[in-house]
Write an enzyme that holds these catalytic residues in place. Structure first.
Site, PDB file in Angstrom:
ATOM      1  N   ASP A 159      -9.302 -10.304  93.219  1.00 33.13           N
ATOM      2  CA  ASP A 159      -8.791 -10.788  91.673  1.00 33.13           C
ATOM      3  C   ASP A 159     -10.586 -10.196  91.299  1.00 33.13           C
ATOM      4  O   ASP A 159     -10.883 -10.084  90.045  1.00 33.13           O
ATOM      5  CB  ASP A 159      -9.163 -12.252  90.994  1.00 33.13           C
ATOM      6  N   SER A 160     -11.473  -9.646  92.484  1.00 34.33           N
ATOM      7  CA  SER A 160     -12.230  -8.633  91.714  1.00 34.33           C
ATOM      8  C   SER A 160     -11.826  -7.278  91.118  1.00 34.33           C
ATOM      9  O   SER A 160     -13.043  -7.613  90.074  1.00 34.33           O
ATOM     10  CB  SER A 160     -12.963  -8.122  92.996  1.00 34.33           C
TER      11      SER A 160
ATOM     12  N   ASP B 153      -4.871 -11.270  96.040  1.00 33.03           N
ATOM     13  CA  ASP B 153      -5.271 -12.538  95.583  1.00 33.03           C
ATOM     14  C   ASP B 153      -4.497 -13.262  94.609  1.00 33.03           C
ATOM     15  O   ASP B 153      -4.346 -12.610  93.276  1.00 33.03           O
ATOM     16  CB  ASP B 153      -6.977 -12.214  95.163  1.00 33.03           C
TER      17      ASP B 153
ATOM     18  N   LYS C 194      -4.128 -14.980  99.491  1.00 37.36           N
ATOM     19  CA  LYS C 194      -5.483 -15.599  99.366  1.00 37.36           C
ATOM     20  C   LYS C 194      -5.511 -16.451  98.414  1.00 37.36           C
ATOM     21  O   LYS C 194      -5.811 -16.364  96.739  1.00 37.36           O
ATOM     22  CB  LYS C 194      -6.754 -14.366  99.624  1.00 37.36           C
TER      23      LYS C 194
ATOM     24  N   GLU D 127      -8.823 -19.496  96.878  1.00 35.97           N
ATOM     25  CA  GLU D 127     -10.471 -20.232  97.482  1.00 35.97           C
ATOM     26  C   GLU D 127     -10.448 -21.525  97.290  1.00 35.97           C
ATOM     27  O   GLU D 127      -9.714 -22.260  96.827  1.00 35.97           O
ATOM     28  CB  GLU D 127     -11.605 -19.898  96.504  1.00 35.97           C
TER      29      GLU D 127
ATOM     30  N   GLU E  78     -17.280 -16.052 102.547  1.00 37.35           N
ATOM     31  CA  GLU E  78     -18.320 -15.672 101.713  1.00 37.35           C
ATOM     32  C   GLU E  78     -19.920 -15.787 101.479  1.00 37.35           C
ATOM     33  O   GLU E  78     -20.123 -17.104 100.483  1.00 37.35           O
ATOM     34  CB  GLU E  78     -17.872 -15.401 100.225  1.00 37.35           C
TER      35      GLU E  78
END
Ligand code: KIV
Length: 298
Positions: free
Chosen positions: A68-69, A107, A137, A139, A194
């Site tokens: 998602d970056s 993501d 993925k 978080e 991270e």
């Protein structure tokens, strides 16, 4: 637009290209577990489009994450919150067209798994069915969601950490370890750590049955991941401490564009060799029209 093909097509490797031996077997989530057991480091990288993900795949990267970056490095947002499921699906499809060997992980963006577990699973299914992702993925310590996704046969990568300053006490480290174990038990196939102190990441890596993939988490993780744009110098802010720049693509591209603009402004591009030409007979006939004002058929 130039059209490229996969190896075996009409695109031979240009002379002088360094040859690296890239394993050909498809990377799966169980294969990443096997790499951990064998002590073989896992190389992961983000990618968001066809060309860069194809380069990453052909270079032998084991896991490609459509992170998602994307929101920041590709779409220019201030943070990752704004990116939508549809945007992530669009980019995951582009990456899917390029990737042959690496495990393709998508993501899930903010908001797509923050409602009910059923909504989270339904959104994860979209990434698999509509975009060809091989895993998703998410978080945070969302243990119930990871369990539900695993039961729905959707491979999941967990993602913990993000705020290294908050993990400064032994208690915080123990909490992170407990979260990591809970995600692994719930069925996560791998875990991104991270911004985690090296000592904490090392302890989690040693204890966990699944591979850890670190970003700003030190060298003791089972694998490493970087954001593609950070790694090749395509970002516009100072890089974080953990980023190693392997190339300055920003400077390279800027110089190339400036040179191109200069050539256009000075009529140095395109040259005659870079132009298409009529066959000789047609050229002569065309020249004759300049003299006679009529076009003779050839
Ligand atoms: O979105 C992303 O690029 C990520 C990496 C930082 C692992 O989640």
């Amino acid at each position: 637009m130039s059209v490229t093909n996969f190896p075996g097509g009409s695109n031979p490797t240009p002379p002088g290209t360094p040859i690296t031996i890239v394993p050909t077997s498809k990377v799966t989530m169980p294969a990443l577990g096997e790499m951990k057991r064998q002590g073989k480091p896992i190389c992961a990288l983000t990618a968001y489009d066809y060309s860069t993900s194809r380069l990453a795949d052909e270079a032998g990267v084991d896991l490609i994450l459509v992170g998602d970056s994307l929101a920041m490095v590709v779409l220019g947002h201030e943070n990752t919150l704004a990116v939508t499921v549809d945007e992530m699906l669009h980019h995951t499809r582009a990456v899917r067209r390029a990737v042959r060997r690496a495990l393709l992980v998508a993501d899930m963006p903010f908001g797509s798994y923050h409602g009910t577990v059923a909504e989270g699973v339904a959104n994860a299914v979209r990434f698999v069915k509509e975009a060809g992702a091989e895993a998703v993925k998410i978080e945070g310590p969302r243990v119930e969601l990871v369990r539900a996704m695993s039961e729905a046969e959707i491979p999941v990568v967990g993602h913990l950490g993000l705020t290294p300053q908050s993990i400064r006490s032994a208690d915080a480290a123990l909490e992170l370890k407990a979260d990591a174990h809970a995600l692994a038990q719930a069925g996560a196939g791998a875990l991104v750590l991270e911004g985690v102190p090296r000592e904490v990441a090392a302890a989690i890596t040693a204890e966990l049955p699944i591979p850890t993939i670190g970003i700003g988490a030190g060298p003791d993780c089972d694998g490493q991941i970087l954001v593609f744009h950070d790694m090749v110098g395509l970002t516009f802010a100072p890089a974080a401490k953990f980023v190693r720049r392997y190339a300055d693509a920003g400077a390279l591209i800027r110089t190339a564009i400036e040179q191109y603009r200069d050539d256009v402004e000075h009529r140095a591009f395109p040259s005659d060799e870079e132009s298409y030409h009529l066959p000789e007979a047609a050229r002569r006939a065309l020249e004759a029209t300049v003299k006679t004002g009529t076009l003779r058929k050839v």
